[in-house]
Scaffold this motif. Structure first.
Motif, PDB file in Angstrom:
ATOM      1  N   GLY A 106       0.738  -1.038   0.032  1.00 49.71           N
ATOM      2  CA  GLY A 106       0.012  -0.071   0.082  1.00 49.71           C
ATOM      3  C   GLY A 106       0.912   1.089  -0.048  1.00 49.71           C
ATOM      4  N   MET A 107       2.005   1.416   0.750  1.00 46.80           N
ATOM      5  CA  MET A 107       2.807   2.324   0.828  1.00 46.80           C
ATOM      6  C   MET A 107       3.552   2.468  -0.544  1.00 46.80           C
ATOM      7  SD  MET A 107       4.675   3.024   4.303  1.00 46.80           S
ATOM      8  CE  MET A 107       3.467   3.434   5.914  1.00 46.80           C
ATOM      9  N   LEU A 108       3.994   1.375  -1.211  1.00 50.53           N
ATOM     10  CA  LEU A 108       4.672   1.351  -2.600  1.00 50.53           C
ATOM     11  C   LEU A 108       3.688   1.992  -3.432  1.00 50.53           C
ATOM     12  CD1 LEU A 108       6.568  -1.751  -3.029  1.00 50.53           C
ATOM     13  CD2 LEU A 108       7.405   0.776  -2.937  1.00 50.53           C
ATOM     14  N   ASP A 109       2.298   1.739  -3.348  1.00 48.11           N
ATOM     15  CA  ASP A 109       1.419   2.320  -4.261  1.00 48.11           C
ATOM     16  C   ASP A 109       1.165   3.712  -4.168  1.00 48.11           C
ATOM     17  OD1 ASP A 109      -1.010   1.812  -6.105  1.00 48.11           O
ATOM     18  OD2 ASP A 109      -1.961   2.305  -4.451  1.00 48.11           O
ATOM     19  N   LEU A 110       1.186   4.301  -2.972  1.00 51.29           N
ATOM     20  CA  LEU A 110       1.027   5.676  -2.828  1.00 51.29           C
ATOM     21  C   LEU A 110       2.269   6.345  -3.124  1.00 51.29           C
ATOM     22  CD1 LEU A 110      -0.721   5.927   0.879  1.00 51.29           C
ATOM     23  CD2 LEU A 110      -1.581   6.627  -1.153  1.00 51.29           C
ATOM     24  N   LEU A 111       3.611   5.891  -3.126  1.00 48.22           N
ATOM     25  CA  LEU A 111       4.570   6.402  -3.419  1.00 48.22           C
ATOM     26  C   LEU A 111       4.481   6.630  -4.899  1.00 48.22           C
ATOM     27  CD1 LEU A 111       7.655   7.370  -2.812  1.00 48.22           C
ATOM     28  CD2 LEU A 111       8.385   5.027  -2.895  1.00 48.22           C
ATOM     29  N   SER A 112       4.276   5.490  -5.709  1.00 49.31           N
ATOM     30  CA  SER A 112       4.172   5.535  -7.199  1.00 49.31           C
ATOM     31  C   SER A 112       3.302   6.498  -7.425  1.00 49.31           C
ATOM     32  CB  SER A 112       3.734   3.986  -7.684  1.00 49.31           C
ATOM     33  OG  SER A 112       2.480   3.828  -7.449  1.00 49.31           O
ATOM     34  N   ARG A 113       2.380   6.897  -6.715  1.00 56.52           N
ATOM     35  CA  ARG A 113       1.465   7.917  -7.332  1.00 56.52           C
ATOM     36  C   ARG A 113       1.876   9.444  -6.777  1.00 56.52           C
ATOM     37  NH1 ARG A 113      -3.569   5.398  -8.582  1.00 56.52           N
ATOM     38  NH2 ARG A 113      -3.556   3.098  -7.827  1.00 56.52           N
ATOM     39  N   LEU A 114       2.629   9.642  -5.978  1.00 56.16           N
ATOM     40  CA  LEU A 114       3.152  10.775  -5.486  1.00 56.16           C
ATOM     41  C   LEU A 114       4.226  11.343  -6.762  1.00 56.16           C
ATOM     42  CD1 LEU A 114       3.420  10.505  -1.714  1.00 56.16           C
ATOM     43  CD2 LEU A 114       1.888  11.952  -3.239  1.00 56.16           C
ATOM     44  N   THR A 115       3.987  11.704  -7.966  1.00 55.20           N
ATOM     45  CA  THR A 115       4.981  11.779  -8.890  1.00 55.20           C
ATOM     46  C   THR A 115       5.180  13.318  -9.075  1.00 55.20           C
ATOM     47  OG1 THR A 115       3.023  12.298 -10.433  1.00 55.20           O
ATOM     48  CG2 THR A 115       4.075   9.934 -10.244  1.00 55.20           C
ATOM     49  N   SER A 116       4.522  14.208  -8.191  1.00 54.13           N
ATOM     50  CA  SER A 116       4.863  15.693  -8.239  1.00 54.13           C
ATOM     51  C   SER A 116       5.699  16.075  -7.231  1.00 54.13           C
ATOM     52  CB  SER A 116       3.631  16.487  -8.864  1.00 54.13           C
ATOM     53  OG  SER A 116       2.622  16.425  -7.795  1.00 54.13           O
ATOM     54  N   THR A 117       5.746  15.366  -6.090  1.00 50.31           N
ATOM     55  CA  THR A 117       6.412  15.730  -4.783  1.00 50.31           C
ATOM     56  C   THR A 117       7.435  14.979  -4.359  1.00 50.31           C
ATOM     57  OG1 THR A 117       5.748  16.828  -2.511  1.00 50.31           O
ATOM     58  CG2 THR A 117       4.719  14.739  -3.286  1.00 50.31           C
ATOM     59  N   PRO A 118       8.479  15.339  -3.685  1.00 49.85           N
ATOM     60  CA  PRO A 118       9.439  14.266  -3.354  1.00 49.85           C
ATOM     61  C   PRO A 118       8.798  13.264  -2.114  1.00 49.85           C
ATOM     62  CG  PRO A 118      10.405  16.509  -3.233  1.00 49.85           C
ATOM     63  CD  PRO A 118       8.943  16.720  -3.517  1.00 49.85           C
ATOM     64  N   ALA A 119       9.073  12.145  -2.145  1.00 54.66           N
ATOM     65  CA  ALA A 119       8.435  11.093  -1.271  1.00 54.66           C
ATOM     66  C   ALA A 119       9.453   9.979  -1.041  1.00 54.66           C
ATOM     67  CB  ALA A 119       7.119  10.812  -1.696  1.00 54.66           C
ATOM     68  N   GLN A 120       9.583   9.205   0.058  1.00 52.98           N
ATOM     69  CA  GLN A 120      10.070   8.125   0.256  1.00 52.98           C
ATOM     70  C   GLN A 120       9.329   7.039   1.317  1.00 52.98           C
ATOM     71  OE1 GLN A 120      14.284   9.719   1.023  1.00 52.98           O
ATOM     72  NE2 GLN A 120      13.699   9.977   3.311  1.00 52.98           N
ATOM     73  N   VAL A 121       9.920   6.159   1.436  1.00 48.55           N
ATOM     74  CA  VAL A 121       9.552   5.249   2.525  1.00 48.55           C
ATOM     75  C   VAL A 121      10.770   4.750   3.451  1.00 48.55           C
ATOM     76  CG1 VAL A 121       8.538   2.942   3.070  1.00 48.55           C
ATOM     77  CG2 VAL A 121       7.339   4.258   0.853  1.00 48.55           C
ATOM     78  N   ILE A 122      10.659   4.895   4.803  1.00 49.57           N
ATOM     79  CA  ILE A 122      11.668   4.788   5.582  1.00 49.57           C
ATOM     80  C   ILE A 122      11.136   3.595   6.570  1.00 49.57           C
ATOM     81  CG2 ILE A 122      12.918   6.980   5.198  1.00 49.57           C
ATOM     82  CD1 ILE A 122      11.742   7.574   7.968  1.00 49.57           C
ATOM     83  N   THR A 123      12.151   3.160   7.387  1.00 48.42           N
ATOM     84  CA  THR A 123      11.663   2.144   8.556  1.00 48.42           C
ATOM     85  C   THR A 123      11.791   3.239   9.758  1.00 48.42           C
ATOM     86  OG1 THR A 123      14.183   1.690   9.500  1.00 48.42           O
ATOM     87  CG2 THR A 123      13.117   0.491   7.522  1.00 48.42           C
ATOM     88  N   ASP A 124      11.177   2.664  10.665  1.00 49.75           N
ATOM     89  CA  ASP A 124      11.305   3.402  12.173  1.00 49.75           C
ATOM     90  C   ASP A 124      12.389   3.643  12.731  1.00 49.75           C
ATOM     91  OD1 ASP A 124      12.068   0.703  12.895  1.00 49.75           O
ATOM     92  OD2 ASP A 124      10.797   0.685  14.330  1.00 49.75           O
ATOM     93  N   LEU A 125      13.789   3.182  12.295  1.00 49.54           N
ATOM     94  CA  LEU A 125      15.183   3.370  12.375  1.00 49.54           C
ATOM     95  C   LEU A 125      15.711   4.199  11.267  1.00 49.54           C
ATOM     96  CD1 LEU A 125      16.409  -0.096  13.768  1.00 49.54           C
ATOM     97  CD2 LEU A 125      15.174   2.006  15.004  1.00 49.54           C
ATOM     98  N   HIS A 126      14.793   4.892  10.458  1.00 51.12           N
ATOM     99  CA  HIS A 126      15.246   5.861   9.468  1.00 51.12           C
ATOM    100  C   HIS A 126      16.026   5.245   8.378  1.00 51.12           C
ATOM    101  CE1 HIS A 126      13.599   9.691  11.185  1.00 51.12           C
ATOM    102  NE2 HIS A 126      13.616   8.787  12.293  1.00 51.12           N
ATOM    103  N   VAL A 127      15.938   3.949   8.008  1.00 47.19           N
ATOM    104  CA  VAL A 127      16.620   3.177   6.867  1.00 47.19           C
ATOM    105  C   VAL A 127      15.746   3.500   5.831  1.00 47.19           C
ATOM    106  CG1 VAL A 127      17.259   1.028   5.962  1.00 47.19           C
ATOM    107  CG2 VAL A 127      17.553   1.385   8.395  1.00 47.19           C
ATOM    108  N   THR A 128      16.297   4.025   4.561  1.00 48.15           N
ATOM    109  CA  THR A 128      15.575   4.361   3.389  1.00 48.15           C
ATOM    110  C   THR A 128      15.125   3.217   2.683  1.00 48.15           C
ATOM    111  OG1 THR A 128      16.195   6.319   3.229  1.00 48.15           O
ATOM    112  CG2 THR A 128      15.217   5.632   1.383  1.00 48.15           C
ATOM    113  N   LEU A 129      13.899   2.629   2.520  1.00 50.21           N
ATOM    114  CA  LEU A 129      13.569   1.753   1.721  1.00 50.21           C
ATOM    115  C   LEU A 129      13.244   1.900   0.241  1.00 50.21           C
ATOM    116  CD1 LEU A 129      11.310  -0.125   4.443  1.00 50.21           C
ATOM    117  CD2 LEU A 129      13.760  -0.335   3.991  1.00 50.21           C
ATOM    118  N   ALA A 130      12.721   2.907  -0.161  1.00 41.88           N
ATOM    119  CA  ALA A 130      12.395   3.438  -1.385  1.00 41.88           C
ATOM    120  C   ALA A 130      12.257   4.813  -1.560  1.00 41.88           C
ATOM    121  CB  ALA A 130      10.846   2.663  -2.010  1.00 41.88           C
TER     122      ALA A 130
END
Length: 284
Positions: free
Chosen positions: A111-135
């Motif tokens: 679900g988060m990846l889906d939202l990320l793919s739809r956010l095309t006009s603004t910077p966005a990323q998915v991170i863990t609770d320890l601030h590891v960047t996943l996407a």
């Protein structure tokens, strides 16, 4: 392993093909096109999404080629929007250990990846609770730099913040003390939600206590506060100082967050963010 000739690897290829065929191009931000001869995604599209060569991905679906790395399995799981169970199954078919949650190879919630793919006009990323960047989407890479490819403790931006002076160049020096305090309070809140025997979190805190006197002093204050909505000032090599609002969407278990950045009202940030799409990552 020189080749993938066993029944397990044959199943890996069949499993990849079945997952590929169920995905619509629109699900991953690709145009459908008028003439698609196959259901779901094409092999070259999966390869593109996973950062692999087309020839290599073709070999995987054939159950041949070399054993995929843990990083490639993670990339394929994200490209194919696998569930957590499907992701774990893919690791086992590849004879790779299933990574613990919170690492750079963590499963990203579809679900988060889906939202990320739809956010095309603004910077966005998915991170863990320890601030590891996943996407990251391309605009996030342009704003913050490509944060992929990091392993071990350094995959966490919080760890790098307290151990690597280069990490602090992202923020103006006048903001460093407040960022440090906020990072530590957020980390304490995140760790409290984990199991008390969590090795990853415990090891990270132990290392930071040994390596950073600043972290140790802040940790001793016992401040607790999740980082939800921030107004940040970010340094960009080409565009200069950019002031943004950073918004967070938490997963149900709190282990992952979708971050997106919007222009701060009353600043030139809207025009600066528009330029990110033009300059891309060339200025990073």
């Amino acid at each position: 392993m020189a080749g993938m000739a066993s029944a397990k690897y044959t199943e890996l290829g069949a499993f990849l093909r079945s997952r590929r065929e169920r995905i619509r191009p629109a699900d991953v931000g690709l145009p459908s096109g008028p003439r698609r001869r196959v259901p779901g995604l094409r092999r070259d599209e999966v390869a593109q999404l996973a950062g692999a060569s087309v020839d290599y991905y073709n070999e995987l679906e054939r159950g041949a080629g070399s054993q995929p790395s843990e990083q490639m399995i993670a990339a394929l799981a994200r490209a194919l929007r696998l569930t957590a169970d499907e992701r774990d199954y893919l690791y086992r078919l590849a004879s790779r250990p299933v990574p613990a949650q919170g690492t750079a190879a963590s499963h990203v919630h579809p679900g988060m990846l889906d939202l990320l793919s739809r956010l095309t006009s603004t910077p966005a990323q998915v991170i863990t609770d320890l601030h590891v960047t996943l996407a990251q989407n391309p605009l996030a890479m342009a704003l913050l730099g490509d944060q992929s490819g990091l392993h071990g403790p350094r995959a966490s931006f919080v760890y790098r913040w307290f151990t690597d002076p280069e990490a602090r160049l992202l923020y103006p020096e006048a903001d460093h003390a407040e960022q440090s305090r906020t990072f530590v309070a957020d980390l304490r809140a995140a760790i409290a939600r984990r199991d008390a025997k969590d090795d990853e979190a415990g090891s990270m805190v132990g290392s930071l206590l040994d390596l950073s006197a600043e972290f140790a002093a802040l940790w001793a204050e016992h401040d607790v506060a999740f980082r939800r909505n921030d107004r940040k000032r970010l340094n960009h090599r080409t565009l200069g100082l950019i002031e943004v609002n950073c918004l967070n969407l938490f997963s149900e278990d709190g282990r992952q967050r979708l971050l997106w950045f919007t222009p701060a009202v009353g600043t030139d940030s809207a025009a600066q963010l528009d330029l990110l799409a033009v300059i891309g990552t060339q200025a990073m």
